[in-house]
Scaffold this motif. Structure first.
Motif, PDB file in Angstrom:
ATOM      1  N   ASP A   5       0.670  -1.142  -0.032  1.00 14.49           N
ATOM      2  CA  ASP A   5      -0.146  -0.108  -0.008  1.00 14.49           C
ATOM      3  C   ASP A   5       1.011   1.179  -0.047  1.00 14.49           C
ATOM      4  N   GLU A 131      -4.341  -0.403 -13.248  1.00 10.36           N
ATOM      5  CA  GLU A 131      -3.973  -0.574 -11.846  1.00 10.36           C
ATOM      6  C   GLU A 131      -2.901   0.265 -11.346  1.00 10.36           C
ATOM      7  N   THR A 132      -3.101   0.864 -10.228  1.00 10.86           N
ATOM      8  CA  THR A 132      -2.144   1.790  -9.728  1.00 10.86           C
ATOM      9  C   THR A 132      -0.948   0.891  -9.069  1.00 10.86           C
ATOM     10  N   ARG A 133       0.409   1.199  -9.388  1.00  7.90           N
ATOM     11  CA  ARG A 133       1.432   0.541  -9.122  1.00  7.90           C
ATOM     12  C   ARG A 133       1.854   1.187  -7.834  1.00  7.90           C
ATOM     13  N   ASP A 134       2.739   0.463  -7.279  1.00 10.52           N
ATOM     14  CA  ASP A 134       3.100   0.808  -5.999  1.00 10.52           C
ATOM     15  C   ASP A 134       4.132   2.096  -6.157  1.00 10.52           C
ATOM     16  N   ARG A 323     -15.010   3.446 -10.312  1.00  9.02           N
ATOM     17  CA  ARG A 323     -13.655   3.229 -10.501  1.00  9.02           C
ATOM     18  C   ARG A 323     -12.772   4.362 -10.372  1.00  9.02           C
ATOM     19  N   GLN A 327     -10.640   5.330  -7.204  1.00 16.26           N
ATOM     20  CA  GLN A 327      -9.147   5.961  -7.127  1.00 16.26           C
ATOM     21  C   GLN A 327      -8.903   7.115  -6.623  1.00 16.26           C
ATOM     22  N   PRO A 365     -10.780  -6.871  -5.671  1.00 17.05           N
ATOM     23  CA  PRO A 365      -9.589  -6.698  -6.429  1.00 17.05           C
ATOM     24  C   PRO A 365      -9.273  -5.438  -6.819  1.00 17.05           C
ATOM     25  N   PHE A 366     -10.385  -5.038  -7.352  1.00 18.62           N
ATOM     26  CA  PHE A 366      -9.979  -3.558  -7.898  1.00 18.62           C
ATOM     27  C   PHE A 366      -9.697  -2.551  -6.631  1.00 18.62           C
ATOM     28  N   ARG A 368      -8.119  -3.070  -4.362  1.00 19.95           N
ATOM     29  CA  ARG A 368      -6.745  -3.630  -3.755  1.00 19.95           C
ATOM     30  C   ARG A 368      -5.895  -2.678  -4.567  1.00 19.95           C
ATOM     31  N   SER A 369      -5.982  -2.931  -5.771  1.00 25.86           N
ATOM     32  CA  SER A 369      -5.386  -2.247  -7.082  1.00 25.86           C
ATOM     33  C   SER A 369      -4.900  -0.799  -6.773  1.00 25.86           C
ATOM     34  N   CYS A 370      -6.172  -0.061  -6.517  1.00 28.35           N
ATOM     35  CA  CYS A 370      -6.105   1.246  -5.876  1.00 28.35           C
ATOM     36  C   CYS A 370      -5.103   1.526  -4.663  1.00 28.35           C
TER      37      CYS A 370
END
Ligand code: GTP
Ligand code: MG
Length: 629
Positions: A5, A131-134, A323, A327, A365-366, A368-370
């Motif tokens: 995160d 998807e947002t990357r770390d 979405r 985000q 899952p979405f 989590r990707s945020c």
């Protein structure tokens, strides 16, 4: 932290925030009075390039964000629902703790709600943010290479005490200005140790955000039966029978006629444990800038999802605002999310567990990707906003035998936020201002505390001001802590000398005001016709209450999303999905902080032609001519 995160990791590492002790109480106490502070305050237009607001009459027309490339940024819009004329008739009888108000409106309106017509007006945006990357990239090396100038020393330090210490003479002096309560009468305010939460309702158009906001106010006795009946009649006249609950939050004519929120509606309610400011954001994509300014003030998000067949799919699977809102909220600092699966009463749902589970499974899952830590920071619950089910009281087993979880009020009441430091340097970004026996400014305290009589500084114009009166929600108080949404009457500054985005700040340690800063960006999906992100790229920067045009002056280095390390290779451009450190310039001085010092004042979004193209965080202030730190 168990899950990757990025924002949170940086935030916790940098801020060193400690955790608040758990709060578990669920009972609901008296709702506060809905006395207005100043409903007659004039509206203002926001010209970001001008030094001040311009009052205008009559009331503003619809704020439509015209998607012009880096065109004039839209003005942030709010209306205070508790101050609306209609709600003055609301009876203020506090309801008993545990008293049964449910089903508050069950059976009131048994007609099936109208099918949405707004959704069909929407051009479905099929582009979905990748998807947002770390972003938790170690930039310490780079930061060390560049010297960061310290905040400017203040000559006024000796003369002006910083916030937190009240001087008696000052109190006596300010007591003459405005109609303030005596200091003694306000002493008790300090004892209100209840948590204050700013909650933003987000989600796709027509998901039911305003209806839920209205129902909350109704259930907490902020709106009376007579007003509801009036709204029912008005909604019927407009052929929008099922919208009557939304009318509580949607107060302007255009919103009521079209059945969609334009301005962020703001209202207050409270429980025994918590005082809430609710912010009802618009769902339509034209009004995303307004949603951003609402979400930037919130700590908690309520992501509203319509369970009705087809509606969830439109809002989530086939694009739609679910979405983008989720985000953006994360980027803007909304750390906790309640995902409210609404319209469970709909004939196509009928409180079906399968439907609820299906939605939960697709959304997790979405989220989590945020960057949301789904286990720790996200909670799902089913409700019917229209009928008030599972809101103030838990679902009766006779209606839904599978739900054992909390109702909405319980879930809101048990949200725990990291403790903010009441002794930190004072920072309150200003979202609006008006004249009322002096200059009144509105905003949320992001750091530090304020007390009547304090001497503060408005940045970036360095105006020294004195705090005459502090209003929390609609009550006058002596003292307010970080996280509070306030109106503060100031002396020493003219209202026309303040613009939204200015920051009321400690004198001893004022917020940096800059024309340039370095930022780490996560590029989302660029526009098809502007698919190259390079020096010269122009966009609209949204950072706390600031909305400013900005230009990318240069790309400093790209970051490898896998190793999170800078790639030591000169780059001239990047494309969608890249993580890159850039130098960014604005035309007017703006107040920002480094993300690692004040996450809330150091994270931002870049939008272009009405679309969010990047999220970012401030990493450094370069020492360049013309920059004031
Ligand atoms: P925007 O402000 O345009 O983004 O919409 P919104 O999310 O605020 O939705 P709003 O509250 O205006 O409601 C839209 C429609 O959904 C109205 O017709 C509401 O009556 C209906 N609606 C909202 N909540 C419920 C619910 O729990 N059940 C049913 N059946 N209909 C609902
Ligand atoms: Mg609405």
């Amino acid at each position: 932290m168990a899950e990757p995160d990025s924002w949170e990791d940086v935030e916790e590492g940098g801020g060193g925030a400690s955790r608040r002790s758990p709060q578990t109480t669920t009972s609901v106490a008296a709702a506060a009075g809905a006395a207005k502070l100043n409903a007659d305050a004039p509206a203002f237009t926001f010209n970001p390039s001008a030094a001040s607001f311009t009052p205008f009459v009559p009331a503003p027309a619809a704020v439509v964000y015209h998607p012009v490339a880096a065109g004039p940024p839209p003005k942030p819009h709010f209306h205070d629902v508790n101050a609306s004329a209609d709600l003055h008739s609301a009876h203020q009888t506090p309801f008993m703790s545990g008293a049964s108000a449910l089903p508050a409106l069950a059976g009131r309106n048994t007609e099936p709600p109208q099918e949405t017509d707004v959704a069909s007006e929407l051009v479905v945006d099929s582009s979905q943010a990748p998807e947002t990357r770390d972003l938790d990239v170690d930039l310490k090396e780079d930061a060390a290479e560049e010297q960061i100038p310290p905040p400017a020393a203040e000559e006024k330090d000796a003369a002006a005490p910083s916030n937190g210490s009240v001087e008696k003479e000052e109190n006596e002096e300010v007591a003459h200005e405005g109609e303030s309560k005596s200091a003694e009468a306000l002493e008790a305010d300090k004892d209100d140790s209840r948590q204050h939460l700013n909650v933003v309702f987000i989600g796709h158009v027509d998901a039911g955000k305003s209806t839920i906001g209205g129902q909350i106010l109704y259930l907490s006795n902020m709106v009376d039966e007579r007003t509801i009946q009036k709204y029912e009649r008005e909604a019927k006249e407009k052929n929008r029978e099922s919208w009557y609950m939304a009318y509580i939050m949607d107060t302007n004519e255009e919103e009521r006629a079209k059945g969609k929120t334009v301005e962020v509606g703001r209202a207050h309610f409270e429980t025994k444990k918590t005082r809430f400011t609710i912010l009802d954001a618009p769902g339509h994509k034209n009004y995303v800038p307004n949603m951003i300014s609402g979400a930037s003030q919130a700590d908690v998000g309520v992501l509203v999802i319509a369970a009705r067949r087809g509606e969830f799919e439109t809002g989530f699977e086939r694009g739609g605002q679910t979405r983008e809102h989720a985000q953006l909220a994360k980027t803007l600092g909304v750390s906790k999310l309640l995902v409210v699966v609404n319209k469970m009463d709909d004939p196509s749902v009928q409180w079906s567990k399968e439907r609820f589970d299906e939605i939960e499974k697709k959304i997790i899952p979405f989220l989590r990707s945020c960057g949301y830590n789904v286990k720790k920071d996200v909670q799902f619950l089913p409700i019917s906003g229209l009928f008030g089910h599972n809101m103030k009281e838990r679902m009766p087993k006779t209606m839904c035998d599978w739900w054992d979880g909390p109702c909405l009020f319980e879930a809101l009441d048990s949200v725990e936020l990291p403790e903010r430091d009441p002794k930190g340097p004072f920072r309150m970004p200003l979202i609006d201002k008006y004249r009322d026996m002096g200059t009144v400014v509105m905003g949320k305290i992001e750091s530090g505390s304020v007390r009547r009589g304090d001497t503060l500084m408005i940045m970036p114009n360095k105006a020294t001001v004195k705090v005459v009166t502090v209003y929390r929600d609609n009550d006058e108080v002596n003292y307010a802590r970080p996280g509070e949404n306030l109106r503060i009457r100031l002396s020493g500054v003219e209202e026309e000398d303040i613009s939204p985005g200015f920051v009321l700040s400690s004198v001893r340690s004022p917020i940096p005001a800059v024309l340039e800063f370095d930022a780490q960006l996560q590029i989302l999906e660029l526009l098809d016709h502007k698919a190259i992100f390079t020096a010269g790229y122009k966009a609209v920067l949204h950072i706390h209450a600031v909305v400013e045009e900005c230009e990318i002056m240069g790309l400093l280095h790209q970051i490898d999303p896998k190793t999170k390390r800078p790639i030591r290779k000169k780059i001239l451009f990047v494309k969608s999905g890249a993580v890159v450190v850039v130098r960014l310039q604005v035309n007017e001085l703006i107040c920002v902080e480094k993300f690692e010092d004040f996450p809330q004042l150091g994270r931002f979004t870049l939008r272009d032609e009405g679309k969010t193209v990047a999220i970012g965080k401030v990493v450094n202030f370069p020492r360049v001519a013309g920059t004031q730190n």
